[in-house]
Enzyme design. Structure first.
Site, PDB file in Angstrom:
ATOM      1  N   VAL A  60       0.828  -1.210   0.000  1.00  0.00           N
ATOM      2  CA  VAL A  60       0.000   0.000   0.000  1.00  0.00           C
ATOM      3  C   VAL A  60       0.861   1.258   0.000  1.00  0.00           C
ATOM      4  O   VAL A  60       1.976   1.259   0.516  1.00  0.00           O
ATOM      5  CB  VAL A  60      -0.963  -0.007   1.217  1.00  0.00           C
ATOM      6  N   CYS A  61       0.322   2.324  -0.596  1.00  0.00           N
ATOM      7  CA  CYS A  61       0.899   3.661  -0.484  1.00  0.00           C
ATOM      8  C   CYS A  61      -0.276   4.615  -0.242  1.00  0.00           C
ATOM      9  O   CYS A  61      -1.322   4.198   0.250  1.00  0.00           O
ATOM     10  CB  CYS A  61       1.714   4.039  -1.719  1.00  0.00           C
ATOM     11  N   ARG A  62      -0.149   5.867  -0.601  1.00  0.00           N
ATOM     12  CA  ARG A  62      -1.232   6.819  -0.349  1.00  0.00           C
ATOM     13  C   ARG A  62      -2.435   6.550  -1.250  1.00  0.00           C
ATOM     14  O   ARG A  62      -3.561   6.475  -0.800  1.00  0.00           O
ATOM     15  CB  ARG A  62      -0.728   8.250  -0.547  1.00  0.00           C
TER      16      ARG A  62
END
Length: 109
Positions: A60-62
């Site tokens: 996951v990232c933003r």
């Protein structure tokens, strides 16, 4: 980009084992409770720190863009990984559990 394996936040348990590839300030502001922090640029040097799981490992990232690139690269290295669609912004929208390193109310930067 369509060949990147993805998973919807609604399919993940709140305590999913997940790798967060955002930068340190983003991580400190708020992250999933069970996440492991390995910034995107550090992933190639820290492959031995990737959690081992019987399921596909969520990344996951933003918003899903950086993690998508990480997933694409890890798949080429032979890892069983999936990109979290919509990233931490989607995690937040779905009301999933967040914690912060600062003691402040967690948020997604």
């Amino acid at each position: 980009m369509n060949d990147i394996p993805t998973v919807n936040v609604s399919q993940l348990p709140d305590d999913v084992l997940m790798v967060d590839v955002r930068e340190a300030d983003e991580w400190a502001a708020g992250h999933a409770v069970g996440a492991v922090h390995i910034p995107m640029g550090d992933v190639p040097a820290r492959l031995d720190e990737l959690p081992v799981t019987d399921d596909s490992l969520a990344v996951v990232c933003r918003s899903g863009a950086r993690s998508g690139r990480v997933v694409q690269w890890l798949v080429q290295q032979g890892f069983d990984v999936v990109n979290v669609e919509g990233g931490m912004l989607s995690w937040l929208r779905h009301g999933k559990a967040l914690t912060s390193e600062s003691g402040q109310d967690p948020t997604v930067l």
